[in-house]
Scaffold this motif. Structure first.
Motif, PDB file in Angstrom:
ATOM      1  N   ILE A   1       0.957  -1.015   0.006  1.00 60.39           N
ATOM      2  CA  ILE A   1       0.027  -0.180   0.115  1.00 60.39           C
ATOM      3  C   ILE A   1       0.889   1.221  -0.022  1.00 60.39           C
ATOM      4  O   ILE A   1       1.909   1.419   0.804  1.00 60.39           O
ATOM      5  CB  ILE A   1      -0.943   0.095   1.163  1.00 60.39           C
ATOM      6  N   ASP A   2       0.668   2.138  -0.758  1.00 59.95           N
ATOM      7  CA  ASP A   2       1.147   3.234  -1.062  1.00 59.95           C
ATOM      8  C   ASP A   2       0.340   4.503  -0.648  1.00 59.95           C
ATOM      9  O   ASP A   2      -0.891   4.219  -0.975  1.00 59.95           O
ATOM     10  CB  ASP A   2       1.532   3.797  -2.356  1.00 59.95           C
ATOM     11  N   SER A   3       0.896   5.636   0.269  1.00 62.54           N
ATOM     12  CA  SER A   3      -0.039   6.442   0.542  1.00 62.54           C
ATOM     13  C   SER A   3       0.560   7.900   0.275  1.00 62.54           C
ATOM     14  O   SER A   3       1.793   8.045   0.315  1.00 62.54           O
ATOM     15  CB  SER A   3      -0.481   6.578   2.184  1.00 62.54           C
ATOM     16  N   HIS A   4      -0.575   8.893  -0.058  1.00 58.33           N
ATOM     17  CA  HIS A   4      -0.068  10.351  -0.295  1.00 58.33           C
ATOM     18  C   HIS A   4      -0.035  11.145   0.886  1.00 58.33           C
ATOM     19  O   HIS A   4       0.416  12.077   0.958  1.00 58.33           O
ATOM     20  CB  HIS A   4      -0.967  10.909  -1.399  1.00 58.33           C
ATOM     21  N   THR A   5      -0.544  10.332   2.066  1.00 63.45           N
ATOM     22  CA  THR A   5      -0.327  10.950   3.401  1.00 63.45           C
ATOM     23  C   THR A   5       0.693  10.618   4.317  1.00 63.45           C
ATOM     24  O   THR A   5       1.145   9.395   4.170  1.00 63.45           O
ATOM     25  CB  THR A   5      -1.776  10.558   4.186  1.00 63.45           C
ATOM     26  N   ALA A   6       1.337  11.500   5.017  1.00 62.52           N
ATOM     27  CA  ALA A   6       2.643  10.936   5.862  1.00 62.52           C
ATOM     28  C   ALA A   6       2.092  10.356   7.008  1.00 62.52           C
ATOM     29  O   ALA A   6       1.127  10.828   7.662  1.00 62.52           O
ATOM     30  CB  ALA A   6       3.440  12.389   6.068  1.00 62.52           C
ATOM     31  N   ASN A   7       3.059   9.195   7.495  1.00 65.07           N
ATOM     32  CA  ASN A   7       2.501   8.590   8.707  1.00 65.07           C
ATOM     33  C   ASN A   7       1.106   8.178   8.676  1.00 65.07           C
ATOM     34  O   ASN A   7       0.601   8.320  10.017  1.00 65.07           O
ATOM     35  CB  ASN A   7       3.199   9.159   9.883  1.00 65.07           C
ATOM     36  N   PRO A   8       0.242   7.634   7.663  1.00 63.95           N
ATOM     37  CA  PRO A   8      -1.080   7.231   8.086  1.00 63.95           C
ATOM     38  C   PRO A   8      -1.155   5.855   8.703  1.00 63.95           C
ATOM     39  O   PRO A   8      -2.333   5.479   9.245  1.00 63.95           O
ATOM     40  CB  PRO A   8      -1.693   7.363   6.632  1.00 63.95           C
ATOM     41  N   PHE A   9      -0.199   4.939   8.595  1.00 67.31           N
ATOM     42  CA  PHE A   9      -0.523   3.361   8.949  1.00 67.31           C
ATOM     43  C   PHE A   9      -0.469   3.424  10.461  1.00 67.31           C
ATOM     44  O   PHE A   9       0.555   3.813  11.045  1.00 67.31           O
ATOM     45  CB  PHE A   9       0.421   2.836   8.039  1.00 67.31           C
ATOM     46  N   SER A  10      -1.272   2.491  11.064  1.00 65.63           N
ATOM     47  CA  SER A  10      -1.265   2.307  12.432  1.00 65.63           C
ATOM     48  C   SER A  10      -1.208   0.544  12.576  1.00 65.63           C
ATOM     49  O   SER A  10      -1.179  -0.082  11.819  1.00 65.63           O
ATOM     50  CB  SER A  10      -2.825   2.710  13.090  1.00 65.63           C
ATOM     51  N   VAL A  11      -1.339   0.118  13.750  1.00 66.45           N
ATOM     52  CA  VAL A  11      -1.408  -1.150  13.962  1.00 66.45           C
ATOM     53  C   VAL A  11      -2.565  -1.917  13.722  1.00 66.45           C
ATOM     54  O   VAL A  11      -2.547  -3.083  13.068  1.00 66.45           O
ATOM     55  CB  VAL A  11      -0.957  -1.639  15.571  1.00 66.45           C
ATOM     56  N   GLU A  12      -3.691  -1.200  13.569  1.00 67.39           N
ATOM     57  CA  GLU A  12      -4.855  -1.755  12.919  1.00 67.39           C
ATOM     58  C   GLU A  12      -4.551  -1.901  11.437  1.00 67.39           C
ATOM     59  O   GLU A  12      -5.222  -3.036  11.266  1.00 67.39           O
ATOM     60  CB  GLU A  12      -6.012  -0.672  13.313  1.00 67.39           C
ATOM     61  N   ASP A  13      -3.826  -1.023  10.748  1.00 71.10           N
ATOM     62  CA  ASP A  13      -3.749  -1.370   9.478  1.00 71.10           C
ATOM     63  C   ASP A  13      -3.063  -2.775   9.071  1.00 71.10           C
ATOM     64  O   ASP A  13      -3.328  -3.402   8.465  1.00 71.10           O
ATOM     65  CB  ASP A  13      -3.023  -0.225   8.626  1.00 71.10           C
ATOM     66  N   GLU A  14      -1.914  -3.017   9.802  1.00 77.41           N
ATOM     67  CA  GLU A  14      -1.282  -3.928   9.881  1.00 77.41           C
ATOM     68  C   GLU A  14      -2.111  -5.294  10.236  1.00 77.41           C
ATOM     69  O   GLU A  14      -1.929  -6.353   9.542  1.00 77.41           O
ATOM     70  CB  GLU A  14      -0.179  -3.913  10.868  1.00 77.41           C
ATOM     71  N   ARG A  15      -2.953  -5.495  11.242  1.00 77.77           N
ATOM     72  CA  ARG A  15      -3.869  -6.290  11.546  1.00 77.77           C
ATOM     73  C   ARG A  15      -4.809  -6.822  10.404  1.00 77.77           C
ATOM     74  O   ARG A  15      -4.835  -7.930  10.306  1.00 77.77           O
ATOM     75  CB  ARG A  15      -4.492  -6.312  12.915  1.00 77.77           C
ATOM     76  N   PHE A  16      -5.458  -5.564   9.959  1.00 79.65           N
ATOM     77  CA  PHE A  16      -6.334  -5.950   8.753  1.00 79.65           C
ATOM     78  C   PHE A  16      -5.581  -6.396   7.507  1.00 79.65           C
ATOM     79  O   PHE A  16      -6.220  -7.403   7.094  1.00 79.65           O
ATOM     80  CB  PHE A  16      -6.869  -4.640   8.507  1.00 79.65           C
ATOM     81  N   LEU A  17      -4.588  -5.782   7.380  1.00 77.82           N
ATOM     82  CA  LEU A  17      -3.915  -6.513   6.106  1.00 77.82           C
ATOM     83  C   LEU A  17      -3.237  -7.868   6.028  1.00 77.82           C
ATOM     84  O   LEU A  17      -3.248  -8.696   5.301  1.00 77.82           O
ATOM     85  CB  LEU A  17      -2.661  -5.438   5.411  1.00 77.82           C
ATOM     86  N   GLU A  18      -2.914  -8.262   7.386  1.00 76.67           N
ATOM     87  CA  GLU A  18      -2.367  -9.604   7.740  1.00 76.67           C
ATOM     88  C   GLU A  18      -3.687 -10.439   7.420  1.00 76.67           C
ATOM     89  O   GLU A  18      -3.632 -11.454   6.918  1.00 76.67           O
ATOM     90  CB  GLU A  18      -2.082  -9.800   9.297  1.00 76.67           C
ATOM     91  N   TRP A  19      -4.933 -10.128   7.997  1.00 67.53           N
ATOM     92  CA  TRP A  19      -6.181 -10.757   8.146  1.00 67.53           C
ATOM     93  C   TRP A  19      -6.510 -10.986   6.228  1.00 67.53           C
ATOM     94  O   TRP A  19      -6.768 -12.080   5.984  1.00 67.53           O
ATOM     95  CB  TRP A  19      -7.286 -10.085   8.493  1.00 67.53           C
ATOM     96  N   VAL A  20      -6.338  -9.834   5.395  1.00 69.26           N
ATOM     97  CA  VAL A  20      -6.686  -9.865   4.239  1.00 69.26           C
ATOM     98  C   VAL A  20      -5.775 -10.933   3.390  1.00 69.26           C
ATOM     99  O   VAL A  20      -6.233 -11.862   2.570  1.00 69.26           O
ATOM    100  CB  VAL A  20      -6.481  -8.520   3.288  1.00 69.26           C
ATOM    101  N   ASN A  21      -4.562 -10.833   3.864  1.00 70.55           N
ATOM    102  CA  ASN A  21      -3.656 -11.968   3.087  1.00 70.55           C
ATOM    103  C   ASN A  21      -3.958 -13.289   3.610  1.00 70.55           C
ATOM    104  O   ASN A  21      -3.801 -14.351   2.982  1.00 70.55           O
ATOM    105  CB  ASN A  21      -2.032 -11.513   3.787  1.00 70.55           C
TER     106      ASN A  21
END
Length: 151
Positions: A124-144
């Motif tokens: 995932i690329d973002s045009h926003t600085a520092n947007p990713f949280s632990v929740e993003d990590e857990r969600f993307l792990e679940w997606v995978n």
């Protein structure tokens, strides 16, 4: 859209066996890119172990020249080697970063495992600085984990 609302939609997309795996992966990319405001580019890369390269299989967002990435190069290539999530709050602070767009400010890459082996990743690329949280990590792990069930 909150991750909890996205989960059943992801499951529905992935369970649609009338579409190819590649189309389902593209549909997941499009869903995430259109539903999460700071997910500006979403893609799945898969490993070619023999050549030690990653190959872009599905994506949503701007076209990219980076369809093949050597293991170890850039954030994606580093995840292919480390087998660990890599969250980059500021891509300019990374020495081993492959610039895909001048607008990208942050990136998150989460490895995709099948039968305990790292076979690819979601990027995932973002045009926003520092947007990713632990929740993003857990969600993307679940997606995978869900994606691995159709591979």
């Amino acid at each position: 859209m909150p991750f909890t609302q996205l989960k059943p939609i992801v499951k529905t997309i992935l369970s649609n066996t009338s579409e190819t795996v590649d189309q389902r992966l593209t549909n997941v990319c499009e869903l995430l890119q259109s539903s999460i405001g700071y997910y500006d580019w979403v893609g799945f890369y898969f490993a070619n172990e023999a050549k030690k390269t990653l190959h872009l299989k599905a994506f949503a967002g701007e076209e990219t020249d980076h369809t093949v990435i050597p293991f170890g190069k850039g954030i994606c290539g580093q995840v292919a080697v480390s087998n660990e999530n890599f969250v980059v709050p500021d891509v300019k602070a990374q020495d081993n970063y492959i610039a895909c767009s001048m607008y990208v400010k942050a990136e998150i890459v989460v490895p995709l495992f099948k039968d305990g082996k790292n076979i690819g990743q979601i990027d995932i690329d973002s045009h926003t600085a520092n947007p990713f949280s632990v929740e993003d990590e857990r969600f993307l792990e679940w997606v995978n984990e869900e994606v691995a069930t159709i591979l």
